[in-house]
Every structure is written in C-alpha cells, then in structure tokens.
Design a protein around this motif. Sequence first.
Motif, PDB file in Angstrom:
ATOM      1  N   UNK A  67     109.685  44.362  75.997  1.00  0.00           N
ATOM      2  CA  UNK A  67     108.443  45.089  75.776  1.00  0.00           C
ATOM      3  C   UNK A  67     107.973  45.631  77.113  1.00  0.00           C
ATOM      4  N   UNK A  68     107.673  46.907  77.104  1.00  0.00           N
ATOM      5  CA  UNK A  68     107.136  47.570  78.281  1.00  0.00           C
ATOM      6  C   UNK A  68     105.659  47.197  78.427  1.00  0.00           C
ATOM      7  N   UNK A  69     105.112  47.386  79.607  1.00  0.00           N
ATOM      8  CA  UNK A  69     103.688  47.144  79.826  1.00  0.00           C
ATOM      9  C   UNK A  69     102.942  48.477  79.815  1.00  0.00           C
ATOM     10  N   UNK A  70     101.878  48.546  79.016  1.00  0.00           N
ATOM     11  CA  UNK A  70     101.040  49.751  78.968  1.00  0.00           C
ATOM     12  C   UNK A  70      99.897  49.644  79.974  1.00  0.00           C
ATOM     13  N   UNK A  71      99.482  48.433  80.276  1.00  0.00           N
ATOM     14  CA  UNK A  71      98.423  48.205  81.268  1.00  0.00           C
ATOM     15  C   UNK A  71      98.831  46.998  82.103  1.00  0.00           C
ATOM     16  N   UNK A  72      98.480  47.021  83.375  1.00  0.00           N
ATOM     17  CA  UNK A  72      98.789  45.920  84.274  1.00  0.00           C
ATOM     18  C   UNK A  72     100.101  46.066  85.015  1.00  0.00           C
ATOM     19  N   UNK A  77      96.743  42.728  74.201  1.00  0.00           N
ATOM     20  CA  UNK A  77      96.246  42.484  75.560  1.00  0.00           C
ATOM     21  C   UNK A  77      95.999  40.996  75.793  1.00  0.00           C
ATOM     22  N   UNK A  78      96.198  40.582  77.029  1.00  0.00           N
ATOM     23  CA  UNK A  78      95.841  39.235  77.452  1.00  0.00           C
ATOM     24  C   UNK A  78      95.580  39.274  78.952  1.00  0.00           C
TER      25      UNK A  78
END
Length: 184
Positions: free
Chosen positions: A77-82, A140-141
């Motif tokens: 899974x790619x990261x969209x934020x962070x 999100x976490x």
Amino acid sequence: LVSYIPEPLGSFFQGLRRALPGDTNPQAHITLLPPRPLRSPVEITSEQALGVLANFPPFEIELSKVQRFPHTNFLYLDLAAGEALVHALHDALNTGELVHAEEFEFRPHLTLGGPVPEETVNSVQDQAEIAWLAAGHPRRFTLDEIVFLWLSPDTSQAEWHRLWSYNLRTRSTVRTKAEIGRAS
C-alpha cells in the motif's frame, strides 16, 4: 526500525496478508529503516537512533492504493499522506553508525504480501485492492511509536528481538529488559 500498524487496521492487514500468496509476513508495519549490518555495538546504534527520533513529532499516515514492486512482485500500500515525513525520518536515521547503502531505493509503504507468481500477480493485486476498498476501516492513523528490532548474528533470520519502543508523543522509551542483556 519499524512502526506497527495500530488496531483495527493491524488485524485487518494480518488477515489480508494470510490470504495472499508469498512469504510469511511479520506483523503489519511501516519500515523506517530497513535491516542493515551494524558497524558498531547495538547499544551505540540504538542511542544514535533515539537521538534522531527525539527530533520528530508524531504525524499522520494515510494509506492509499495497492501497488506492486515490479522486480520482486511484492504487493504494498502506497502512502497518500505522511510519505514525506517517513522519508525525512529514514534519511535522518540513515547516517553515522546506521548508514548503509540499501539494495533498493527507499519507498515508504506497507507491505501486503509476496512475492506473487508472475502469472497471477495482476489478479492477486486486483483481489487485494478490492479487499482494501471494501474494508470499513479508517485509512488514516497517527505514527507515534517506533520499534527498534535487532537480529543477533548468532540467530536465524526469523528471530528478531524487540529491544525498545519509543513514543514520539510522550518522548519516552520502553526497553525490553529480557533482550537488553542479550544484545550486549
């Protein structure tokens, strides 16, 4: 150095990983510093890592869509934020006693499974994407706990030891007493 995925996402990913072909996967996590040979005693590299972590606040991660690494057929899974903060943390850690020329360019991600056989990789990737999109969990976490794992040269590849965890929010370290003596 890794950050484990919190619940309920952690359990969801454990189930998804068991359903995918490939190697047995450890607990779902985001790698901040891939495994590397240590040039100094583990205590020295450990203290360097803690010094770097003290400069970072907790931050939000948002998981995006299922991708695959083309040369290895591992799904992730790619990261969209962070993503930028994970990269900055990696770059700050990959210095001094922890510096190492990594085999692959560092890409912040969450590994789902693999390697997937070439003949089924597209369908397995589609299945993983459908499962991810159908999951009712938040995407999100907060990344706020970092874990230092160590593999003694005297043990097998499956015997990683958790030496400590560091909380970016509280700036506190919890050392695993049973492992500290073994790391020496």
